[in-house]
Design a protein around this motif. Structure first.
Motif, short mmCIF file in Angstrom:
data_model
loop_
_atom_site.label_atom_id
_atom_site.label_comp_id
_atom_site.label_asym_id
_atom_site.label_seq_id
_atom_site.Cartn_x
_atom_site.Cartn_y
_atom_site.Cartn_z
N LYS A 212 0.87 -1.17 0.00
CA LYS A 212 0.00 0.00 0.00
C LYS A 212 0.91 1.23 0.00
CE LYS A 212 -4.02 2.08 2.31
NZ LYS A 212 -4.88 2.01 1.14
N ILE B 247 -9.51 8.08 -7.32
CA ILE B 247 -8.52 7.80 -6.28
C ILE B 247 -8.21 6.31 -6.23
CG2 ILE B 247 -8.02 7.93 -3.81
CD1 ILE B 247 -8.16 10.64 -5.03
N ASP B 248 -6.91 5.99 -6.25
CA ASP B 248 -6.47 4.59 -6.12
C ASP B 248 -6.27 4.29 -4.64
OD1 ASP B 248 -5.37 2.11 -6.22
OD2 ASP B 248 -3.74 2.60 -7.60
N HIS B 249 -7.20 3.54 -4.07
CA HIS B 249 -7.15 3.26 -2.63
C HIS B 249 -6.14 2.18 -2.27
CE1 HIS B 249 -10.55 5.85 -1.58
NE2 HIS B 249 -11.08 5.47 -2.73
N GLY C 225 -1.48 6.97 1.90
CA GLY C 225 -2.24 8.18 2.18
C GLY C 225 -1.70 9.41 1.47
N GLN D 145 -2.58 9.31 -2.15
CA GLN D 145 -4.00 9.62 -2.35
C GLN D 145 -4.25 11.13 -2.28
OE1 GLN D 145 -6.80 7.26 -0.07
NE2 GLN D 145 -5.42 5.48 -0.11
N THR E 292 -10.54 10.22 -0.29
CA THR E 292 -9.38 9.44 0.14
C THR E 292 -9.79 8.54 1.30
OG1 THR E 292 -8.66 11.09 1.74
CG2 THR E 292 -7.86 11.34 -0.52
N ASP E 293 -8.87 7.66 1.72
CA ASP E 293 -9.18 6.78 2.86
C ASP E 293 -9.51 7.59 4.10
OD1 ASP E 293 -8.75 4.59 1.29
OD2 ASP E 293 -6.74 4.14 2.07
N ILE F 11 -12.97 9.06 3.75
CA ILE F 11 -14.00 8.02 3.90
C ILE F 11 -14.23 7.73 5.38
CG2 ILE F 11 -14.50 5.58 3.53
CD1 ILE F 11 -13.13 5.83 0.81
#
Length: 914
Positions: A457, A514-516, A520, A523, A601-602, A605
């Motif tokens: 990630k 956005i590519d999760h 971070g 993003q 973004t994460d 969310i």
């Protein structure tokens, strides 16, 4: 009389007193019985390799002193050796059944065994020639078992117990601390005995420094007669020479290619700066070689073999990855503070012009408004400070991938290389060697793919975030003399980021939102790019559809075509839908211009979900219907007179059946939220609606967040990408010298651990991976350095040259030894690299260490000299049978140690030992 006897009580008092020594003797005898040591000990085959292992430990008290009693037993060093031992044991047992002769005294056999010498690394095998023993040592520093009188008493007691129990296993007792190496020992089979002793000299006597002197000392110790001087003494010697290697200075030659890769290589110095050669001469007679204070026949090039290892005189060996990943380890001393913002770190060297409002604090017309350090008139762009303005500008261009040729960066790097070399006297040979090392360390796999070993990630390769993370990590390495380089690069990056945002230029690669699966920070960069894209779309629509009122603007969806011309009176109509309205069949239906949903973004969310959970049911539904309500308003504005069914035909075709002209059942539920929202919706074109995706607000929040971040926070943002880049770089560079299938599987396993760490931010896993990467990189550095040394040696030596396979084998074994000494468990025996002096590899090593140039005095005054003397000599009288006498001498610069195994075929009843 009978009655008196019946009532008489006899009282017996036992006044026997058990002394502390008797208590110790009883405990020691119990240990002997537990081991079942009575009788002959089995002889060990010579062709099986052993190591001595402590298989049992007991603690016994003498008064307040506690002694530790260890049993050292020979164990095969591998499974193959164990199988060989089992086969030999069965053969021995068969022979013993066929031949009933009495087995010899095992200790005497082992002391006489000429193979129990330098071939073994076990302490007691080397010092006394025995492979099985019991060792008595003080259990802790508080023990007062510290003088020879106490040892006399204890060894006298042990001697009596050994004779009484017929135990033939030798027993050794340390005087004082083990580190002093003062040892007394005893072994007997009832007919002959061996006494073991040691002498350690701190004040070096010159008469003990050569072989001829030691021979005289050995004879004096045994009380040898003049008539016995002609009897043959067998000798083995080992001289260890430590010679310096030519330590070529290594300076990174920066190129555009190397600047784009994560740095690798030594941090401070190359890993090896000394060559250690232990030259062994095996089993010669005393008249075969001569060594005295003025002459030595021990020419290192004519020894039996060499044991070779590479060493470093540095306290610790560090690679680049130690510095790159070291900032993420707690307790690491940092060169600069990292708990403040980069601007604060630059301190008085950084000034910023006052801006009219908060959103313009990061807005500058050019990077020249940042002042760093003392300087003259600044350039039009760039900062003045640890890194030159032009280099800074070129590096940031490289991060944003703004050019394809990077001519300016290449020019600046050449200047940087020239500056780094200034002030240092570089010979032509040094320059050539530096280029060779640089080529090896900066290996780049041209066939590498963008796929990772595991789904980390983190930022993807080729993105701005990836290049930024690598650049900030490299700034800590390339500019280590100027630790402000890292925060300065971050400040310069932010200035360029603000400028590109204002001019609506590309800052990050975005594909379908956005590519999760990325980190971070990546993003946030994608969100910033989407804000720029939304702003760009809005301006195009503004220019085409709202020329009459430049203060209004609205968003368009992704299907909007910039070439489409909208008339101001169409109230947000995008194009015809290809059908007519139900309420007015003569009127065509228009697809409205609508707003985009806000990308998340994460972090956004998580914040949104937390907010939704805090709301009531009705409020939560209204918030979730925000985009649908906006679409309803846009549809009503574009299609006056439209009914709810018309909206469904466009927005949700599955809820309207064109054949039956009916609405789906879920939309007919009384008072459902869709119907209520439709009835409440007003005909408002998108240009007059409040923006759902407020790109300006989100972009300014991101830029403000970046501007206020401390250096620790910046490093934390970069951590997943830096670790991924490190592991991927390791995988790439190992291809330069090949990697086994087993190692590749291990690399994939580590990659999966890193993938979990990046997903869950597991600090423990990050620390383990940092340690692993540092070790693997150091192994790689060692291999590269050795490869370089062998290449140079081949150029300077005469044929025959060592083959590539021989060089690779030598490198593998030398690295294995170095790795063992650095990281392996200390109780394991150190691996050995044995070569013959006149073989091609031996000659190459001689060229490396200039061993051919050693003077006679250097040969005599070796770093360490070891001798083993074995002599069959009759003592204590001429009528006794000859027994093997042994002396091992270890001569070093700070101490001389002598170890004696003195045999006698007579036993005396006195308990005195020393």
């Amino acid at each position: 009389m009978a009655e008196m006897e019946e009532n008489t009580v006899f009282e017996i008092n036992d006044f026997t007193i058990v002394t502390d020594m008797e208590h110790f003797g009883a405990a020691f005898e119990g240990i002997i019985q537990k081991y079942e040591f009575s009788g002959r000990r089995p002889s060990l085959p010579d062709d099986v390799k052993y190591r001595m292992v402590v298989t049992d430990t007991n603690v016994v008290s003498i008064a307040e002193n506690k002694l530790r009693i260890d049993y050292l037993q020979p164990m095969p060093i591998s499974l193959d050796e164990a199988a060989k031992l089992a086969e030999k044991t069965s053969e021995v047992e068969k022979d013993e059944t066929e031949d009933v002769h009495l087995a010899p005294f095992t200790v005497a056999e082992e002391i006489a065994n000429i193979k129990n010498g330098f071939e073994s690394t076990d302490s007691f095998v080397l010092k006394f020639g025995v492979r099985e023993c019991i060792v008595v040592t003080p259990n802790d520093s508080s023990c007062t078992f510290t003088d020879e009188n106490q040892v006399n008493t204890v060894m006298g007691n042990i001697r009596a117990i050994l004779h009484a129990s017929r135990c033939e296993v030798p027993v050794f007792c340390y005087i004082k601390d083990e580190s002093l190496d003062l040892i007394a020992g005893y072994a007997s089979d009832g007919n002959s005995t061996y006494k073991f002793s040691s002498v350690v000299l701190r004040n070096i006597n010159p008469r003990h420094c050569t072989m001829s002197d030691l021979l005289s000392l050995f004879r004096e110790h045994l009380g040898a007669r003049i008539s016995a001087f002609d009897e043959e003494i067998r000798i083995s010697t080992r001289f260890t020479h430590v010679v310096p290697l030519k330590q070529n200075p290594y300076l990174r030659n920066h190129t555009v290619d190397s600047f784009g890769l994560l740095a690798t290589g030594p941090s401070l110095t190359l890993p090896f700066d000394t060559l250690e050669v232990a030259a062994t001469w095996r089993l010669f007679r005393e008249d075969s070689f001569t060594e005295h204070h003025d002459h030595s026949d021990f020419n290192i090039n004519f020894s039996t073999h060499w044991s070779v290892k590479m060493k470093s005189t540095q306290n610790s060996l560090l690679g680049v990855f130690d510095e790159i990943l070291g900032v993420y380890r707690e307790g690491t001393r940092k060169m600069i503070r990292s708990d403040v913002t980069p601007a604060v770190l630059l301190g008085k060297h950084y000034t910023q012009k006052d801006m009219p409002n908060v959103f313009q604090k990061l807005t500058v017309n050019s990077a020249s408004e940042v002042k760093i350090g003392k300087h003259v008139e600044p350039e039009s762009e760039g900062t003045s400070g640890p890194m030159p303005p032009s280099l800074m500008r070129a590096w940031v261009d490289f991060i944003f991938n703004e050019h394809t040729e990077y001519d300016e960066l290449a020019h600046e790097l050449n200047l940087l290389n020239a500056t780094s070399m200034s002030g240092t006297q570089w010979s032509e040979e040094d320059l050539v060697n530096n280029v060779k090392l640089d080529t090896l360390f900066n290996y780049k796999d041209t066939n590498s793919t963008n796929s990772f070993l595991a789904p980390y990630k983190c930022a993807k390769r080729g993105t701005t975030t990836w290049r930024l993370a690598v650049a900030l990590a490299n700034a800590r390495i390339f500019m280590k003399e100027t630790p402000r380089a890292e925060p300065q690069l971050w400040v310069e990056f932010l200035l360029r980021l603000r400028k590109k945002y204002e001019t609506m230029e590309t800052v990050e690669r975005v594909n379908n939102g956005i590519d999760h699966l990325q980190c971070g920070f990546s993003q946030k960069m994608q969100m910033l790019q989407m804000c720029i894209d939304a702003r760009h779309k809005r301006h195009k629509i503004f220019d085409s559809a709202h020329k009459a009122n430049p203060d209004e603007f609205f968003d368009a969806n992704d299907t909007f075509n910039a070439d489409t011309t909208l008339e101001p009176n169409n109230e947000g109509r995008y194009r015809l839908a290809g059908m007519n309205l139900i309420g007015n069949s003569s009127e065509p239906m228009y697809i409205p211009v609508t707003q985009d949903a806000c990308p998340l973004t994460d972090e956004m969310i998580d914040a949104r979900n937390e907010h939704l959970f805090s709301l009531g049911d009705e409020e939560r539904v209204n918030l979730q219907m925000e985009l649908v309500k906006s679409d309803m308003q846009s549809f009503k504005a574009a299609n006056p007179g439209a009914v709810f069914a018309d909206f469904l035909r466009w927005h949700s075709p599955k809820d309207y059946d064109e054949k039956t002209e009916t609405i789906s059942e879920r939309m007919l539920i009384p008072n459902n939220v869709w119907v209520r929202s439709w009835e409440a919706a007003q005909p408002i074109p998108v240009s007059n609606q409040a923006r759902i995706f407020n790109d300006t607000k989100i972009a300014e929040e991101i830029l403000e967040l970046f501007n206020n971040a401390t250096l620790d926070e910046v490093r934390e943002w970069m951590k997943p990408t830096v670790f991924a880049a490190t592991l991927e770089r390791l995988n790439e560079i190992e291809k330069s010298y090949g990697i086994s299938e087993e190692k590749q599987k291990q690399r994939v396993k580590i990659a999966k651990i890193l993938a979990n760490a990046t997903l869950n931010d597991s600090i423990a896993e990050y620390i383990d991976i940092a340690k692993y990467c540092s070790q693997v990189e150091m192994i790689y550095i060692m291999k590269v350095h050795l490869m370089h040394l062998f290449q140079n040696a081949k150029e300077k030596m005469f044929p025959p040259y060592p083959s590539d396979a021989e060089i690779q084998n030598a490198i593998k074994q030398l690295v294995t030894i170095a790795v063992h000494n650095l990281w392996e468990e200390s109780h394991e025996n150190e691996p050995e690299f044995i070569v013959k002096a006149m073989d091609p590899i031996g000659r190459a090593l001689a060229v490396m260490g200039k061993l051919d140039g050693l003077t006679e005095q250097q040969l005599i005054n070796a770093h360490r000299k070891e001798y083993i003397f074995i002599w069959n000599y009759k003592r204590p009288s001429t009528t006794t049978l000859p027994m093997t006498q042994r002396m091992y001498s270890d001569l070093r610069a700070d101490k001389h140690s002598l170890y004696f195994a003195t045999g006698s075929d007579c036993n005396f009843s006195n308990a005195s030992y020393l």
